[in-house]
Design a protein around this motif. Sequence first.
Motif, short mmCIF file in Angstrom:
data_model
loop_
_atom_site.label_atom_id
_atom_site.label_comp_id
_atom_site.label_asym_id
_atom_site.label_seq_id
_atom_site.Cartn_x
_atom_site.Cartn_y
_atom_site.Cartn_z
N PRO A 198 0.84 -1.16 -0.02
CA PRO A 198 -0.59 0.22 -0.16
C PRO A 198 0.53 1.44 0.62
N LEU A 199 2.08 0.92 0.78
CA LEU A 199 3.21 2.37 0.74
C LEU A 199 3.06 2.77 -0.81
N LEU A 200 3.89 1.63 -1.00
CA LEU A 200 4.27 2.11 -2.84
C LEU A 200 3.63 2.50 -3.99
N HIS A 276 18.54 1.18 -8.49
CA HIS A 276 18.96 0.68 -7.39
C HIS A 276 18.27 1.70 -5.99
N HIS A 277 16.89 1.10 -5.43
CA HIS A 277 16.31 2.38 -4.87
C HIS A 277 17.80 1.68 -3.54
N PRO A 287 8.96 4.94 -1.21
CA PRO A 287 9.07 4.49 0.63
C PRO A 287 10.36 3.14 0.55
N TRP A 288 10.94 2.93 -0.17
CA TRP A 288 11.36 1.19 -0.45
C TRP A 288 11.52 0.96 1.78
N VAL A 293 10.05 -3.09 5.90
CA VAL A 293 9.79 -2.95 7.41
C VAL A 293 8.61 -3.11 7.89
N GLU A 294 7.72 -2.39 7.45
CA GLU A 294 5.79 -2.08 7.12
C GLU A 294 4.78 -3.52 6.72
N GLU A 295 5.84 -3.78 5.82
CA GLU A 295 5.01 -4.13 4.93
C GLU A 295 5.12 -5.92 4.69
#
Length: 537
Positions: A198-200, A276-277, A287-288, A293-295
């Motif tokens: 969802p963030l990306l 490369h992110h 927000p990689w 860490v969150e998803e």
Amino acid sequence: MIRRSFGVAACAAFAACAAPTPPVAPQRPAATVAPSFSASCVTSASPPKPFRVRVTLGPDVAKSPLSGRLIVFLTDAKQKRDVIKFDLSDPRAVWMAADEVPSLAPGATFELDPDRLAFPEPLSHAKPGTYAMMALLDVDHSFARGGMGGGDVRSAVTNVSFDAAPSGAIDLRLDTIVEAPPPVVETDSLRIARVPSPLLSAFYGRTIEMRATVVLPPSAIKDAKHKVPTAYVIAGFGAREDSVFKRAEQIAAGMASGAIPELAFVMLTGALPTGHHVFADSVNDGPWSRALVEELIPALEKRYPLVPRANARFLNGHSSGGWSTLWLQITHPDFFGGTWSTSPDPVDFHVFTSFDATPGSTDNAFRTKSGAPRNLFRIGDRDIVSFEEFAKIEAVQGEYGSVIGTFEWVFSPKGDDGRPLKLFDRVTGEQDPNVQRAWEKWDIRKVMEAKWTTLAPKLKGKLHIFCGGADNVHLEVPTERLCTWLREKGSDATCEIVPGKGHFDLYGVGPTALAAKDGLFARISSEMRRAFDGLKR
């Protein structure tokens, strides 16, 4: 990163010829002397060129027009070959010329000026002789980060002879679609995970999945309730999903033979069309870090038998993956139980491979104050490619997704055109002071200095850094600077600069055939397992 469209206005340098790139969201994993360099623009009023290359798209390889970066390769014809490849270890063996093709219909022809954008010299400068030529249409602009890839279209290798300076027209035909590697196949020990983010998705405005290859140890396969610690392994720049899967197969075989201790290994890439992110939260790439860490990690810990605790989450990565893992450990010190980072990209911007990129520095990216070229790539004690030459190579191959460009996509602020600002001028080598200041927050040593009082107790026993003493791109210098600072601070970090080792052979440590190729990885895996066994209670 470069897309070009030319009109009647002349320009003096290749950087001034660049037109904005359409935005691309992630779709798939994914002492020398500078040579003369063709950088003139061709105007609509220019007379016909005496030497040109006409490239026709075969009617059988596409049903609709194709676009992309057209690259023409020229090399000697002494060696019979089916394909021509550029090799950085011998950068003058293959000459290249390129242009952007906005739309090429099946059966249509694009005329390329082989002198306007070329390396190491305009192709018309070739001496009389017999040469091999090949054309490649890089349809997804991935050549700069991974070379020729599936879906690209190329010509056959054609021999041409020049009795004098090249002139007239050379005709090449794009008639072969480059095959993609076969799809990876899951097994009991190798699983392919895809987790929606969802963030990306919110950042890119469409559904984005995070991908990983999960390697399960024999004990977890036999008993799904048997949970194991996890090593998150981040591949370096240019790694493709198929190469990561092959690495996963090697690790699975190593655990089956007992050469590698039992852990779960989650294989990750930072591959994007922009390069490369590095699992950072970037204004340009998204927000990689948070997504990881969150998803992704919470989802994997629910799906597979992984111990869901910080002291069971370890990090390992090489090169860009080495920088990624060190960054993740210092920015999420309570989430991960330790990093084993090898040959990390520059961790102290006082030495950004070969020049000082910190605020206030007046270093030129291309030349020292005495005017000598700054080396970027070496083999042993031989300087192969200067920083200026490398920038020009990327200008031909396509800066979008290039090695240098990928740093700017992560570290730089967004420009008015929606693309990241450049750290240095690609023609003069002069640095932008505003971009230097923006990069400071990504300087790992600076970040650690600013937060050391808080970080020191959280990083105890968690930092393990390795680099070859003869790293091919001089990464031992910024690594040693960081290690020296850590020692001065009384850190218990493990820092090893291995004499004689380069960027590509660092992992070969040990007397056996396996250890000679991958001994460091076996050691790192064993240290992770011991760290978990010592803390799991």
